[in-house]
Design a protein around this motif. Structure first.
Motif, PDB file in Angstrom:
ATOM      1  N   ASP A 174       8.746  -6.606  -1.332  1.00  0.00           N
ATOM      2  CA  ASP A 174       9.358  -5.973  -0.529  1.00  0.00           C
ATOM      3  C   ASP A 174       9.654  -4.696  -0.768  1.00  0.00           C
ATOM      4  O   ASP A 174       9.333  -3.623  -0.084  1.00  0.00           O
ATOM      5  N   ALA A 175      10.253  -4.575  -1.888  1.00  0.00           N
ATOM      6  CA  ALA A 175      10.601  -3.062  -2.504  1.00  0.00           C
ATOM      7  C   ALA A 175       9.393  -2.403  -2.583  1.00  0.00           C
ATOM      8  O   ALA A 175       9.343  -1.154  -2.470  1.00  0.00           O
ATOM      9  N   ARG A 176       8.211  -2.796  -3.198  1.00  0.00           N
ATOM     10  CA  ARG A 176       7.169  -2.232  -3.455  1.00  0.00           C
ATOM     11  C   ARG A 176       6.500  -1.791  -2.251  1.00  0.00           C
ATOM     12  O   ARG A 176       5.940  -0.509  -2.247  1.00  0.00           O
ATOM     13  N   PHE A 177       6.520  -2.668  -1.267  1.00  0.00           N
ATOM     14  CA  PHE A 177       5.845  -2.300  -0.237  1.00  0.00           C
ATOM     15  C   PHE A 177       6.849  -1.111   0.500  1.00  0.00           C
ATOM     16  O   PHE A 177       5.908   0.044   0.929  1.00  0.00           O
ATOM     17  N   LEU A 178       7.890  -1.177   0.547  1.00  0.00           N
ATOM     18  CA  LEU A 178       8.806   0.186   0.952  1.00  0.00           C
ATOM     19  C   LEU A 178       8.659   1.440   0.270  1.00  0.00           C
ATOM     20  O   LEU A 178       8.280   2.466   0.780  1.00  0.00           O
ATOM     21  N   ALA A 179       8.405   1.182  -0.923  1.00  0.00           N
ATOM     22  CA  ALA A 179       8.116   2.414  -1.809  1.00  0.00           C
ATOM     23  C   ALA A 179       6.807   3.044  -1.514  1.00  0.00           C
ATOM     24  O   ALA A 179       6.715   4.290  -1.648  1.00  0.00           O
ATOM     25  N   ASP A 180       5.870   2.191  -1.359  1.00  0.00           N
ATOM     26  CA  ASP A 180       4.555   2.783  -1.023  1.00  0.00           C
ATOM     27  C   ASP A 180       4.524   3.361   0.436  1.00  0.00           C
ATOM     28  O   ASP A 180       3.892   4.461   0.369  1.00  0.00           O
ATOM     29  N   LEU A 181       5.292   2.672   1.543  1.00  0.00           N
ATOM     30  CA  LEU A 181       5.490   3.613   2.640  1.00  0.00           C
ATOM     31  C   LEU A 181       5.919   4.913   2.396  1.00  0.00           C
ATOM     32  O   LEU A 181       5.400   5.915   3.037  1.00  0.00           O
ATOM     33  N   LEU A 182       7.131   4.887   1.698  1.00  0.00           N
ATOM     34  CA  LEU A 182       7.761   6.203   1.475  1.00  0.00           C
ATOM     35  C   LEU A 182       6.896   7.369   1.062  1.00  0.00           C
ATOM     36  O   LEU A 182       6.812   8.506   1.468  1.00  0.00           O
ATOM     37  N   LYS A 183       6.087   6.867  -0.088  1.00  0.00           N
ATOM     38  CA  LYS A 183       5.109   8.028  -0.843  1.00  0.00           C
ATOM     39  C   LYS A 183       4.247   8.358  -0.100  1.00  0.00           C
ATOM     40  O   LYS A 183       3.676   9.401  -0.186  1.00  0.00           O
ATOM     41  N   ASN A 184       3.770   7.461   1.197  1.00  0.00           N
ATOM     42  CA  ASN A 184       2.663   7.725   1.961  1.00  0.00           C
ATOM     43  C   ASN A 184       3.355   8.570   3.342  1.00  0.00           C
ATOM     44  O   ASN A 184       2.372   8.994   3.985  1.00  0.00           O
ATOM     45  N   GLY A 185       4.343   8.686   3.297  1.00  0.00           N
ATOM     46  CA  GLY A 185       4.973   9.699   4.275  1.00  0.00           C
ATOM     47  C   GLY A 185       5.466   8.710   5.764  1.00  0.00           C
ATOM     48  O   GLY A 185       5.327   9.319   6.662  1.00  0.00           O
ATOM     49  N   ILE A 186       5.531   7.674   5.578  1.00  0.00           N
ATOM     50  CA  ILE A 186       5.734   6.631   6.500  1.00  0.00           C
ATOM     51  C   ILE A 186       7.457   6.703   6.660  1.00  0.00           C
ATOM     52  O   ILE A 186       7.977   6.247   5.749  1.00  0.00           O
ATOM     53  N   ARG A 187       7.735   6.808   7.754  1.00  0.00           N
ATOM     54  CA  ARG A 187       9.246   6.702   8.150  1.00  0.00           C
ATOM     55  C   ARG A 187       9.468   5.395   8.451  1.00  0.00           C
ATOM     56  O   ARG A 187       8.916   4.735   9.232  1.00  0.00           O
ATOM     57  N   VAL A 188      10.735   4.963   7.653  1.00  0.00           N
ATOM     58  CA  VAL A 188      11.050   3.445   7.811  1.00  0.00           C
ATOM     59  C   VAL A 188      12.563   3.514   8.109  1.00  0.00           C
ATOM     60  O   VAL A 188      13.255   4.301   7.539  1.00  0.00           O
ATOM     61  N   ARG A 189      12.967   2.460   8.927  1.00  0.00           N
ATOM     62  CA  ARG A 189      14.270   2.294   9.370  1.00  0.00           C
ATOM     63  C   ARG A 189      14.911   0.754   8.718  1.00  0.00           C
ATOM     64  O   ARG A 189      13.785  -0.090   8.417  1.00  0.00           O
ATOM     65  N   THR A 190      16.186   0.721   8.373  1.00  0.00           N
ATOM     66  CA  THR A 190      16.570  -0.712   8.001  1.00  0.00           C
ATOM     67  C   THR A 190      17.585  -1.216   8.693  1.00  0.00           C
ATOM     68  O   THR A 190      18.536  -0.190   9.329  1.00  0.00           O
ATOM     69  N   ALA A 191      17.523  -2.404   9.146  1.00  0.00           N
ATOM     70  CA  ALA A 191      18.786  -2.976   9.888  1.00  0.00           C
ATOM     71  C   ALA A 191      20.072  -3.443   9.160  1.00  0.00           C
ATOM     72  O   ALA A 191      19.857  -3.809   8.105  1.00  0.00           O
ATOM     73  N   HIS A 192      21.251  -2.793   9.559  1.00  0.00           N
ATOM     74  CA  HIS A 192      22.372  -2.937   8.758  1.00  0.00           C
ATOM     75  C   HIS A 192      23.253  -4.224   9.310  1.00  0.00           C
ATOM     76  O   HIS A 192      24.183  -4.582   8.914  1.00  0.00           O
ATOM     77  N   GLN A 193      22.582  -5.076  10.305  1.00  0.00           N
ATOM     78  CA  GLN A 193      23.179  -6.256  11.200  1.00  0.00           C
ATOM     79  C   GLN A 193      21.896  -7.043  11.323  1.00  0.00           C
ATOM     80  O   GLN A 193      20.796  -6.352  11.874  1.00  0.00           O
ATOM     81  N   PRO A 194      22.254  -8.214  11.112  1.00  0.00           N
ATOM     82  CA  PRO A 194      20.982  -9.278  11.821  1.00  0.00           C
ATOM     83  C   PRO A 194      20.681  -9.065  13.298  1.00  0.00           C
ATOM     84  O   PRO A 194      21.543  -8.623  13.855  1.00  0.00           O
TER      85      PRO A 194
END
Length: 817
Positions: free
Chosen positions: A500-520
């Motif tokens: 999952d971390a590699r997936f996120l890193a790849d998204l960020l390197k490709n300019g894809i904006r990502v959010r994360t949930a701090h609550q379930p």
């Protein structure tokens, strides 16, 4: 043919070979031992031998280093044996099944795993020349496999450095520059990993490529040639205690046989040596233990010298140790090993069969449950070792429960991984999976715990029963389907693993904006935990080809995603809430040089470049004062010995940078540089001193000292997985503790910690050391102005093999804000 004629033929063959073949000195153009031979020159010599005597020498390139140097194996034997080399290998491997007919000894000699232990590659050239000439009779009943240099990158780093700095002529005064390597010495490989600790974990390209060929041959005897301190006499087998309990009586006794033969030659020359001290046979990832657990007589040979010795150096007793001396010693034990092995070829084959036949282990099956990504990561390691496994069927299993440390039960399903001892690699399975390896002596050379269920963060049961399984074979690499389509409001996926971390890193390197949930939250019938990644159409309106790029990255990482038509959740926080935050694309720097440990630095460097695949800027301690830290979001301080590195002015600049929003990740020894007296809240624990003062015999000093040490033991910790540093984890984490430093809990931000009365679940921890770490911080975050300081007391990246710790580093980079 009578013995006279046979001897005459052998003598004639020797004279012919000696006349035709150039010695290393003749080929290289200088006397061996008067210069350090660069790796390409070593390759040239072995290529020359393979060309001149192709019926007796075969050279293969089994891989390439990070710096593009070739990795060689050289096979040498009699003409008859070489003509039947593949048949010999095939019949030998059949011996693991008890059906082989091989009668030859297979001897593998590995040189220069530590690059600045440079004598062994030189000795390898002299050894093969002698085997092809004067000692060719040894090869009638032996096939010798020579790896001239396991670590070419490290060796050339050392030899190039030495050739640059040595006096002319060389200086034997130990104070001269040529005897003092810099911070990045030649011991390690390109990524500063110690390849002699990587045989089982296979984190490095050299190890991964070598193990493929090693498993094709599984030699009877394996020698790992090393060097130690300048003033130490030579070390050879037999090894010191502790011996792992799986090691057979024959393996023990044959070490003695070899050692006595070596001693005969050393005695004749008046050379000093020692045995049965320091170097044990326990930790499974060495060049002596890993072969041992695969049926070999695995041994370490240690010559005094290492990177300090150069071409010659004066020892503490006033003698001069030369490179020629060091070559002579390794040359002698190498030939002696082949001699003894050749004479005992039949016995080696018989006992090799017995090793793979006679098994009596307490646990016959290991059943593992957990996150699929972590299971797949473990499968990948097992595949590399040719360890068989299968998947379970619905039911339950009873046995030793790793999570609780006692007997228990666990459900089994078709997703459960089952690894049994009913296979060729049974002994290696037992060693790598057993909950707690039995120690015959607490004085060990390395860590004492490594069990793979703990390392990979999987629930596990060790069962005395043989659990049935199906679908044995390799890792399932079939792709997953992701419902990523145009027009959907958001695309969501979980956060549990390095995948999952590699997936996120790849998204960020490709300019894809990502959010994360701090609550379930749950949405449209699916539930997601903290840390889950949310990629919305609205955030990425600026990105051309947003959906095709997202699909390609998801496919690349085999990542399943759920698409949602709305940002209105069924439970939890909507996607526009302050609890659903944008993941920053951090610019990360790491301190190198001086105060940092090369090994600890290398683990982080390798993590970024070869595991996470995310950019990292390396800033050396020599010019860090001239760097504007405002250009970076994160500064990593690897473990090491910082002393007074952070003097008042430098520390003030660092604190101001954090207060403005910077993030420090302080690991291991770096934490001491930031203790409470310097403005940060981290503080070492005060442990009560022993009020009883009693004299102690000198002979007991070492064993008393071990009470204060932790030699790589596993502890069960508590996890606050509501904290961003611990997203993706459960309520407990098994940490590999490598030292006895204990730090007080933080006022807030204790993500992972030891409770009171903590004891190791596996491995050795001294009684006094346990008091120091009792009730202490493992991983935590301190809010400091607008920034954070992340403390990693234990090393989640240690040697690159503690797979379950790696997500903590990803959380530190992407989740803590």
């Amino acid at each position: 043919m009578n013995k006279f004629l046979l001897s005459l033929c052998l003598l004639s063959g020797f004279l012919l070979s000696a006349q035709q073949l150039k010695s290393p000195s003749e080929f290289l153009g200088y006397e061996l031992g008067t210069e350090f031979t660069r790796h390409h020159e070593v390759v040239d010599y072995y290529e020359y031998l393979a060309k001149e005597v192709p019926k007796r020498v075969k050279l293969t390139v089994y891989g390439q280093t990070n710096e593009r140097r070739p990795l060689l194996l050289v096979f040498v034997s009699s003409e008859e044996n070489m003509a039947n080399l593949e048949d010999i290998r095939t019949e030998h491997v059949k011996n693991t099944q008890g059906t082989g007919t091989n009668s030859k000894a297979i001897v593998w000699l590995s040189y220069n795993v530590h690059g600045n232990e440079s004598v062994s590659t030189e000795a390898s050239m002299k050894t093969i020349y002698e085997l092809l000439t004067k000692k060719s009779a040894y090869l009638e009943d032996a096939v010798v496999i020579i790896d001239p240099c396991i670590n070419p990158d490290g060796r050339d780093r050392y030899s190039n450095w030495y050739n640059q700095y040595k006096n002319n002529p060389h200086q034997v005064d130990p104070n001269s520059k040529e005897h003092h390597e810099g911070w990045w010495n030649g011991r390690s490989n390109h990524y500063m990993f110690d390849l002699n600790r990587d045989w089982a974990w296979l984190t490095q390209v050299e190890s991964q490529q070598r193990i493929k060929v090693y498993n094709e041959w599984l030699p009877h005897v394996h020698v790992d040639f090393h060097e130690q301190g300048v003033d130490n006499p030579y070390y050879f087998a037999p090894a010191a205690e502790p011996y792992h309990e799986v090691i057979t009586d024959f393996q023990r006794n044959f070490q003695v046989t070899l050692g006595k033969n070596h001693a005969k030659y050393f005695d004749a020359n008046g050379w000093f040596y020692f045995t049965k001290e320091i170097f044990d046979l326990f930790y499974p990832s060495y060049g002596d233990t890993y072969p041992t657990y695969n049926g070999a007589i695995g041994m370490t040979y240690e010559q005094g010298g290492s990177g300090r010795a150069g071409l010659g150096i004066i020892t503490k007793i006033g003698d001069t140790l030369t490179l020629k001396d060091r070559i002579a010693h390794h040359f002698t034990t190498g030939l002696s090993t082949v001699e003894v092995s050749s004479k005992n070829a039949d016995k080696l084959n018989t006992e090799f069969q017995k090793f793979y036949k006679n098994r009596n282990f307490k646990y016959n099956s290991y059943v593992l449950n957990g996150d699929k990504d972590k299971v797949d990561a473990l499968k990948s390691l097992l595949d590399k070792h040719k360890i068989e496994y299968g998947m379970g069927s619905r039911g339950s299993v009873k046995g030793f429960e790793y999570n609780t440390g006692g007997n228990g039960s666990m459900p089994v399903s078709e997703n459960s991984l089952v690894v049994s001892t009913n296979q060729t690699k049974a002994t290696l399975v037992k060693v790598l999976f057993e909950p707690k390896a039995k120690l015959s002596d607490s004085l060990t050379y390395d860590i004492t715990a490594w069990s793979l269920p703990y390392a990979y963060g999987l629930d596990a049961i060790a069962s005395t029963a043989l659990i049935s399984s199906s679908n044995k074979g390799g890792t399932n690499t079939s792709g997953v389907q992701s419902n990523i389509s145009e027009g959907n409001y958001a695309h969501i996926t979980d956060w549990n693993s390095m995948k999952d971390a590699r997936f996120l890193a790849d998204l960020l390197k490709n300019g894809i904006r990502v959010r994360t949930a701090h609550q379930p939250f749950s949405i449209e019938g699916d539930s997601f935990d903290r840390g889950s990644l949310i990629i919305t159409k609205g955030d990425n309106q600026h990105k051309d080809n947003f959906i095709p790029i997202l699909r390609n990255i998801a496919k690349k990482h085999n990542k399943s995603m759920i698409s949602s038509s709305t940002g209105f959740v069924d439970s939890g926080k909507d996607f526009g809430s302050r609890y659903v935050q944008m993941v920053a694309k951090p610019k990360v720097a790491i301190l190198s040089g001086g105060p940092t440990s090369t090994l600890r630095f290398g683990e982080i460097w390798h993590y970024f470049e070869q595991q996470l695949h995310y950019p990292l800027t390396v800033i050396d301690n020599e010019y860090v004062d001239k760097v504007d830290l405002d250009d970076y979001h994160i500064l990593i301080l690897p473990g090491g010995r910082y002393g007074d590195f952070f003097k008042e002015e430098k520390l003030g600049l660092l604190k101001n940078w954090v207060k403005k929003g910077g993030k420090i990740i302080a690991m291991g020894g770096a934490i001491d540089a930031l203790d409470g007296e310097k403005g940060f809240s981290i503080k070492k624990k005060n442990t009560p001193k022993d009020t009883v003062n009693r004299p102690m015999p000198h002979k007991n000093a070492q064993r008393e000292q071990i009470k204060k040490a932790i030699t790589g033991a596993v502890f069960r910790t508590e996890v606050d997985n509501t904290h961003p540093l611990a997203y993706g984890y459960g309520k407990q984490y098994f940490t590999l503790k490598l030292g006895s430093n204990g730090y007080q809990y933080l006022e807030n931000g204790n993500a992972v910690y030891l409770k009171n009365n903590a004891t190791p679940v596996s491995g050795f921890a001294g009684s006094e050391a346990q008091k120091k770490v009792d009730g202490s911080l493992i991983f935590g975050v301190e809010q400091f102005g607008q920034g954070q300081v992340i403390y990693m007391v234990d090393n989640p990246l240690f040697r690159g093999f503690w797979e379950n710790g790696k997500l903590f580093m990803a959380n530190a980079l992407f989740m803590v804000d």
